[in-house]
Write a protein that holds these residues in place. Structure first.
Motif, PDB file in Angstrom:
ATOM      1  N   THR A   1       0.831  -1.194   0.000  1.00  0.00           N
ATOM      2  CA  THR A   1       0.000   0.000   0.000  1.00  0.00           C
ATOM      3  C   THR A   1       0.874   1.256   0.000  1.00  0.00           C
ATOM      4  O   THR A   1       0.564   2.231  -0.683  1.00  0.00           O
ATOM      5  CB  THR A   1      -0.964  -0.014   1.192  1.00  0.00           C
ATOM      6  OG1 THR A   1      -1.645  -1.259   1.203  1.00  0.00           O
ATOM      7  CG2 THR A   1      -1.969   1.108   1.102  1.00  0.00           C
TER       8      THR A   1
ATOM      9  N   ALA B   1       1.920   1.847  -3.347  1.00  0.00           N
ATOM     10  CA  ALA B   1       0.854   2.304  -4.239  1.00  0.00           C
ATOM     11  C   ALA B   1       0.693   3.814  -4.194  1.00  0.00           C
ATOM     12  O   ALA B   1       0.109   4.402  -5.093  1.00  0.00           O
ATOM     13  CB  ALA B   1      -0.466   1.635  -3.878  1.00  0.00           C
TER      14      ALA B   1
ATOM     15  N   ALA C   1      -0.683   9.087  -0.476  1.00  0.00           N
ATOM     16  CA  ALA C   1      -1.998   9.529  -0.004  1.00  0.00           C
ATOM     17  C   ALA C   1      -2.837   8.345   0.449  1.00  0.00           C
ATOM     18  O   ALA C   1      -3.420   8.365   1.540  1.00  0.00           O
ATOM     19  CB  ALA C   1      -2.718  10.298  -1.111  1.00  0.00           C
ATOM     20  N   VAL C   2      -2.873   7.288  -0.370  1.00  0.00           N
ATOM     21  CA  VAL C   2      -3.721   6.157  -0.019  1.00  0.00           C
ATOM     22  C   VAL C   2      -3.157   5.430   1.201  1.00  0.00           C
ATOM     23  O   VAL C   2      -3.912   4.928   2.034  1.00  0.00           O
ATOM     24  CB  VAL C   2      -3.914   5.208  -1.221  1.00  0.00           C
ATOM     25  CG1 VAL C   2      -2.668   4.447  -1.557  1.00  0.00           C
ATOM     26  CG2 VAL C   2      -5.049   4.253  -0.953  1.00  0.00           C
TER      27      VAL C   2
ATOM     28  N   ARG D   1      -1.527   6.786   3.732  1.00  0.00           N
ATOM     29  CA  ARG D   1      -1.886   7.557   4.938  1.00  0.00           C
ATOM     30  C   ARG D   1      -3.364   7.382   5.236  1.00  0.00           C
ATOM     31  O   ARG D   1      -3.771   7.242   6.390  1.00  0.00           O
ATOM     32  CB  ARG D   1      -1.540   9.035   4.753  1.00  0.00           C
ATOM     33  CG  ARG D   1      -0.071   9.311   4.992  1.00  0.00           C
ATOM     34  CD  ARG D   1       0.213  10.796   5.014  1.00  0.00           C
ATOM     35  NE  ARG D   1      -0.150  11.402   3.751  1.00  0.00           N
ATOM     36  CZ  ARG D   1      -0.900  12.491   3.645  1.00  0.00           C
ATOM     37  NH1 ARG D   1      -1.354  13.101   4.714  1.00  0.00           N
ATOM     38  NH2 ARG D   1      -1.182  12.977   2.455  1.00  0.00           N
ATOM     39  N   TYR D   2      -4.174   7.362   4.186  1.00  0.00           N
ATOM     40  CA  TYR D   2      -5.613   7.159   4.358  1.00  0.00           C
ATOM     41  C   TYR D   2      -5.881   5.797   4.975  1.00  0.00           C
ATOM     42  O   TYR D   2      -6.778   5.633   5.798  1.00  0.00           O
ATOM     43  CB  TYR D   2      -6.281   7.274   2.986  1.00  0.00           C
ATOM     44  CG  TYR D   2      -7.751   6.944   2.942  1.00  0.00           C
ATOM     45  CD1 TYR D   2      -8.677   7.726   3.638  1.00  0.00           C
ATOM     46  CD2 TYR D   2      -8.222   5.874   2.206  1.00  0.00           C
ATOM     47  CE1 TYR D   2     -10.021   7.426   3.593  1.00  0.00           C
ATOM     48  CE2 TYR D   2      -9.559   5.576   2.150  1.00  0.00           C
ATOM     49  CZ  TYR D   2     -10.468   6.353   2.848  1.00  0.00           C
ATOM     50  OH  TYR D   2     -11.806   6.063   2.798  1.00  0.00           O
ATOM     51  N   ALA D   3      -5.091   4.793   4.584  1.00  0.00           N
ATOM     52  CA  ALA D   3      -5.280   3.451   5.128  1.00  0.00           C
ATOM     53  C   ALA D   3      -4.783   3.333   6.564  1.00  0.00           C
ATOM     54  O   ALA D   3      -4.904   2.279   7.171  1.00  0.00           O
ATOM     55  CB  ALA D   3      -4.565   2.429   4.244  1.00  0.00           C
TER      56      ALA D   3
END
Lengths: 506, 368
Positions: free
Chosen positions: B219, B222, B225-226, B228-230
């Protein structure tokens, strides 16, 4: 005399009509602003004028002659120049070298000295104050932009397109830039100025066209309109929604932000003391023209951006210092981010991985550090049917889902975490009417369950359709909060437009 | 037809290798040697001969570990090009532990030497990872520069403070024989390092594909941003991935010293760290395939010597062929297979072949 005339320009990408019959007339020797939200089709239109895309239908007339613009070179030959949002300069070369780069008809030898003299003259004529021998990397952003403008002028462009020209300038540089635009117009150039910032439009332009959903809605003289009316036209007020809303019975406040301050990615202050509260069983809408601090507010509330001042509380507990994971687990804060592709999902992951993206470490989906793939796939299959995600299987990559189905999956993941607070940011961007309805129904169901929902959007009709209270944001502050029954396109327009002048003053 | 194309796509790496070897055959022929004969001696020398196999396995050990040193950080989006430096630091760490920690029980001492090498390599890799995670500095540049520092540091120590008295060449004292790694093929130099490396590759495969750690790393790779969101601590993952990867390279250095050279030599690695990048890509970044690709590449290297002796062909031809293999494999990885698109394409072609041109034109007309 019209310098440029567009008739029924259509451009589709994969069946999505980015431009849906654009009509536009630009008078010679004027500054013509095209304003609209992100995704309204402004950049697509400009790329057509600059020869980067070919229109599927429609006609372009330039200086009263029908033309086709096969390439940027062709645009340049016609006398159309474009200044991109991100500068196209070679940082290690000098101003002169950058301007001469790619210039036609230079033969085998290049008389840089001669070019330098002419560029210096030109720079003086427009009051640009640029040293032609300076290397680009030494220049501040505002100066680099002038170099871009000189580059276009040096190729004798009559029509100059500026795409979001102020997005990387500081406030002081913006002022200087707007002066430059006026001096270009006074020299007889025609300027097409693309932006979504209202205050700049009124500071510099003669005529204003509003774009929305791939169409130019209306074109007016700047002196005959005001910020309020333009803002209303940008967010639109065509009611397309049919979801039914039960009466509102809000409880005590759950999520509270007090005097929040934060900086954006460029380090400029984006939130200047924002206070919001969201109550149990309530959908609290945040409306405003894009880029007025909404994104930063959502990130500060969810813990993805740190606040430089103020407090975030849930049920009276201060959670300002908690990271996003803690906020999700302990405070049961769920978040549907604006950007599905780079934040909400990993497009290369199969659906089941995206379904557990934010919970793979919890006891539900892993044991002793080993991901429980079977359980994850089972849960995903359940959600796929419960939320009507159209897909072949839980093993399909998220990339191959339509936008609406991607959003349904994100909503499934967030709602299934049984949140007390749900923050949604522009959840309907790029969705068709059916998907919009599904999203709104999900949000309303969450409200019936007593959830507290913060709904951030730039679509006025959506906000009016689902929200119980509506706050208006502008220039990093909340300019007013209305109950749903007081809120109309007009009252909200006043709040969005009323402080525009204040926002531009600071 | 569709199944055939799908199969070809699955086997695209072996196919690319085969095509590359064919292209290499023309190079060999150009040099005036029978390509068939050359390849036969090469592969017989590398894989079918007892001593040749030993030689191949000796080189497989560092290549395999250097390959893992690239694969693991790359899952989190970091390109570890500093394997070479990490190998040198690993060799240094193991030598220091072996030469300057006397009086320990033998088994404990061996384990300590091996771990000292891994730790030294890992810490060396943490430098670019830290600068990347906390200062945003490109890890490729810092890691390359750190390679030079590590290589020259070892040269200095092996030729100065650690140099054996009276040695004709910069190398340290010999490590006590009790600490040498066990050999696995009698009569050859093949040591246990290659087995440990293969086990580590299996472990890496499991961790990367089945655990929360692997999920988090992927992740992070990937996008920031994603991740940190996860709810992932992005910086910690970057440091962790780079540490473990570099520790593998450090291990490669340890094994070179403890299993093969028995001393700290200056310039003891002929670029294994860089070859690790090739190994990683040849394995399509799959840890399970890393031992296979390392074995194949070291076979090419080892077999080249035999071939050179037997046919008089210059060894540089093998370097060129190795380059061609990498190029072809890298290209093959760019191919994607979309079943639906191929089906549509094949259907359309069938239609075109079935209808005579006039009928087709008419059909198109009416469709319009």
């Amino acid at each position: 005399m019209p310098a440029l005339k567009l008739r029924q320009i259509v451009k589709s990408f994969d069946g999505f009509r980015a431009l849906d019959g654009v009509d536009l007339a630009v008078q010679a020797g004027t500054v013509h602003a095209i304003i609209g939200e992100n995704g309204a089709g402004k950049t697509t239109l400009m790329n057509i004028l600059y020869g980067l895309y070919q229109p599927d239908e429609g006609m372009i007339e330039f200086q009263e002659k029908p033309v086709t613009i096969p390439s940027p070179r062709g645009a340049s030959d016609l006398g159309i120049g474009m200044i991109h949002q991100h500068f196209m300069l070679v940082d290690t070369l000098t101003v002169v070298e950058n301007i001469v780069l790619g210039l036609r008809g230079q033969g085998m030898s290049l008389n840089l000295r001669e070019h330098e003299k002419r560029i210096a003259e030109m720079s003086a004529r427009f009051g640009f104050n640029i040293d032609p021998r300076a290397e680009i990397w030494r220049l501040p952003m505002g100066m680099r932009q002038r170099v871009e403008i000189l580059k276009v002028l040096y190729r004798e462009a009559d029509l100059i397109i500026l795409d979001e020209p102020t997005s990387i300038l500081t406030p002081l540089e913006i002022e200087g830039f707007l002066e430059n635009v006026k001096s270009l117009r006074d020299a007889g150039k025609t300027i097409l100025f693309i932006t979504h910032k209202l205050d700049e439009v009124f500071a510099a332009s003669d005529r204003i066209s509003v774009m929305r959903r791939g169409k130019v809605l209306n074109t007016t003289d700047a002196k005959d309109t005001d910020a309020r009316r333009i803002a209303c036209a940008m967010v639109g007020h065509d009611r397309i929604l049919t979801v039914e809303r039960m009466p509102h019975r809000a409880g005590k406040p759950v999520l509270v932000g007090r005097g929040l301050h934060a900086r954006d990615n460029r380090g400029l202050e984006a939130l200047r003391g924002v206070s919001v509260s969201v109550r149990e069983g309530e959908i609290h809408g945040i409306i405003g023209v894009d880029g007025n601090g909404q994104a930063e507010l959502a990130e500060v509330l969810t813990g993805m951006r740190s606040a430089t001042g103020g407090l975030v509380e849930i049920d009276g507990r201060d959670i300002t210092a908690d990271d996003p994971e803690t906020r999700r687990r302990s405070s049961r804060l769920a978040f549907v981010p604006e950007d599905r592709h780079t934040t909400g999902l990993v497009l290369e992951y199969p659906l089941w991985k995206n379904a557990i993206l934010r919970d793979f470490g919890t006891a539900r989906f892993s044991r002793a550090g080993v991901v429980d793939r079977r359980r994850a796939v089972e849960a995903t299959s359940e959600w796929i049917s419960a939320y009507d995600v159209r897909t072949q299987s839980p093993y399909q990559k998220a990339r191959f889902l339509s936008g609406g189905n991607q959003q349904k999956l994100i909503f499934a993941r967030e709602i299934e975490s049984e949140p007390r607070v749900l923050i949604v940011m522009q959840p309907c961007k790029g969705l068709d009417v059916g998907a919009i309805e599904a999203v709104h129904r999900t949000i309303l169901e969450q409200r019936e369950r007593g959830g507290a929902i913060l709904y951030i959007s730039t679509e006025l009709d959506h906000v009016l359709a689902v929200c119980d209270r509506i706050s208006v944001m502008c220039g990093g502050v909340v300019t007013g909060t209305l109950e749903a029954h007081e809120a109309t396109a007009e009252t909200i327009g006043v709040l969005m437009g009323g402080t525009m002048s204040k926002a531009s003053a600071c | 037809m569709l199944t055939v194309i799908g199969l070809a796509h699955r086997l695209r790496i072996p196919i690319a290798v085969a095509v590359a070897l064919l292209a290499g055959a023309s190079l060999i022929a150009l040099s005036g040697v029978n390509p068939f004969e050359a390849y036969t001696t090469l592969f017989r020398g590398a894989f079918l001969d007892w001593y040749g196999l030993g030689g191949t396995l000796v080189k497989t050990s560092p290549l395999l570990l250097a390959g893992l040193a690239v694969v693991i950080p790359l899952r989190a989006g970091l390109l570890n090009i500093g394997g070479e430096g990490q190998i040198y630091m690993g060799g240094l760490g193991a030598s220091v532990a072996a030469l300057y920690l006397p009086g320990l029980p033998t088994l404990l001492h061996i384990v300590l030497c091996v771990l000292a090498g891994a730790l030294a390599g890992g810490l060396w890799g943490l430098i670019p990872a830290y600068l990347k995670a906390y200062r945003g500095i490109n890890e490729v540049i810092t890691a390359i520069l750190l390679n030079f520092i590590a290589i020259n540091l070892v040269s200095y120590l092996a030729g100065g403070p650690m140099m054996q008295a009276g040695a004709p060449y910069p190398y340290s004292n010999e490590i006590s024989e009790a600490l040498w790694l066990p050999l696995i093929l009698s009569g050859t130099d093949a040591h246990v390092g290659v087995i440990i490396g293969a086990v580590l590759a299996l472990v890496a495969y499991y961790v990367l594909n089945h655990t929360t750690v692997g999920f988090a790393l992927d992740t992070v790779g990937a996008g920031d941003a994603v991740a940190r969101y996860a709810g992932i601590a992005v910086r910690r993952q970057l440091l962790g991935a780079m540490f473990v990867g570099s520790a593998c390279a450090g291990l490669a250095g340890s094994f070179e010293v403890l299993g093969l050279k028995y001393r700290l030599y200056h310039l003891f690695s002929p670029g294994f760290g860089f070859d690790g990048i090739l190994v990683a890509f040849l394995a399509a970044l799959n840890p399970l395939l890393v031992p296979v690709s390392a074995f194949f590449l070291s076979g090419l290297k080892a077999g080249a010597l035999t071939m050179q002796r037997a046919t008089g062909l210059d060894g540089t031809v093998i370097d060129a062929i190795q380059g061609i293999v990498i190029l072809f494999v890298a290209t093959s990885l760019a191919f994607t297979f979309r079943r639906e698109e191929w089906r549509r394409f094949l259907d359309k072609r069938k239609l075109h072949l079935a209808e005579p041109p006039v009928a087709r034109a008419k059909a198109e007309e009416s469709a319009r």
